[in-house]
Structures are given as C-alpha cells and as structure tokens.
Design a protein around this motif. Structure first.
Motif, short mmCIF file in Angstrom:
data_model
loop_
_atom_site.label_atom_id
_atom_site.label_comp_id
_atom_site.label_asym_id
_atom_site.label_seq_id
_atom_site.Cartn_x
_atom_site.Cartn_y
_atom_site.Cartn_z
N THR A 7 79.93 -10.15 -37.69
CA THR A 7 79.13 -9.78 -36.59
C THR A 7 79.30 -10.42 -35.30
N LYS A 27 71.69 -2.46 -38.63
CA LYS A 27 71.62 -4.21 -38.67
C LYS A 27 71.91 -4.27 -40.08
N GLU A 28 71.63 -3.35 -41.19
CA GLU A 28 71.98 -3.98 -42.67
C GLU A 28 73.37 -3.61 -42.96
N TYR A 78 74.35 -14.47 -37.09
CA TYR A 78 73.95 -13.06 -36.93
C TYR A 78 72.96 -12.49 -35.98
N ASP A 79 71.88 -13.37 -35.84
CA ASP A 79 71.19 -12.90 -34.80
C ASP A 79 71.46 -13.19 -33.48
N LEU A 125 73.52 -10.35 -32.70
CA LEU A 125 72.92 -8.81 -32.40
C LEU A 125 72.17 -8.83 -31.24
N LYS A 185 72.84 -6.50 -28.07
CA LYS A 185 71.77 -5.73 -27.60
C LYS A 185 71.58 -6.00 -25.97
N ILE A 217 69.94 -1.53 -31.76
CA ILE A 217 70.06 -2.16 -33.14
C ILE A 217 68.97 -1.46 -33.84
N SER A 228 68.04 0.73 -38.08
CA SER A 228 68.14 0.69 -39.38
C SER A 228 69.43 1.70 -39.61
#
Length: 175
Positions: free
Chosen positions: A120, A142-143, A153-154, A157, A161, A168, A170
C-alpha cells in the motif's frame, strides 16, 4: 465513468516468497471477488507486476524479488490472469512508469483506476501518484491492499485520499 481494475504485484514473492507478507494473504479473496465482478460487468482487468532484472536499482533496497522468469515473479495461482485480461511488467514502484499502462487505459477510454495489490505505502501509493498526475480518478477498495504494518497501511490510504482525491471504499462499493 469507465473503470479498470489494476492488480499490482500479487506475485509469489510478495505473498509467500522472498518478501513474504502474511498480511497480504488476506487480500487474495477480496481481490478475487472484485475480479469476478469486474469481468462479469466487462470492466477491464490489468495486471502490473514486478519482473526484475539483476541490474534493477530497486534490488539494492529490497534485495532480489520477483525476478523475471522465476516462480517468485509469477502472479499467484489464485489470481492468475484470465483470457481477455491485460498484463504488464514493471521494474520500479509505479505501475505507470515505462509500462505501456497509460496508453492501454486511454485506448480503453478508462478514466477511473481501481487499485488493488501490494504494498500500500510503496507500489500502490506511487501508482496512485502517477494515476493522479495523468488525470485519472482513483478508487482503492480497502480490503484489496495491504502494507507491512497497520501504521504504513493507514498512512498510505490517508495520503492517497488526501493528496490524490482517491475514494477509499469497500469491495462492494468499488464497481
């Protein structure tokens, strides 16, 4: 808006080989689910994977991984490309750098890229930057992506964004 799903670096070495990442294994099923849905809807599926030569600069940082022509450089069997999918080799972090990806996406009239794969905060983030700079909208289910840590990861993302306007979402919201 016309989308394409990009599957980035889902090779054996990133999952169970030289750069083994147990966290990445949990992305296989969500990516598979997304690809099934994409293919059923006629959404292009494009694989862009490391296939390194021994001279590649990146190997000085990460060591040998996803070497061209090796088991480690092959896409994991669970996500193997199907007839009608597209595949490109890359030798750096970005799926766009000297791969032909941008040309294909423009020929397909794609204006939104759905980024999946690993890592990521490295290849996904660099690919997102290049997508944004080329005028593409960006969606990240995100999955379908993973880093080496929760923090990485956080951070990635949030960065994607904030800096590139990515959505972001599902897996269910991606298409």
């Amino acid at each position: 808006m016309k989308s394409a799903v990009l599957v980035i670096d889902m090779t054996n070495d990133f999952l169970t080989g030289a750069l083994k990442n147990d966290r990445a294994l949990k992305t296989i099923q969500p990516i598979s689910d997304l690809l099934t849905k994409a293919r059923a809807q006629g959404t292009p599926v494009v694989y862009v994977s490391d296939e390194h030569y021994k001279e590649d600069h990146e190997l000085k940082i990460w060591g040998d991984h996803s070497m061209k022509g090796t088991w480690g450089g092959q896409i994991t069997d669970e996500l193997a490309p199907k007839s009608g999918d597209y595949s490109f080799e890359k030798r750096t972090y970005s799926a766009f750098f000297e791969t032909g990806l941008d040309t294909l996406l423009r020929e397909l009239n794609v204006d939104n890229v759905i980024l999946t794969g690993v890592v990521t905060n490295i290849c996904i983030q660099h690919s997102a930057a290049d997508a944004c700079l080329r005028g593409y909208e960006i969606t990240v289910p995100k999955e379908t992506t993973e880093a080496l840590s929760d923090e990485d990861y956080d951070y990635a993302l949030n960065y994607i964004k904030t800096m590139y306007g990515a959505k972001i979402v599902s897996v269910d919201e991606a298409l």
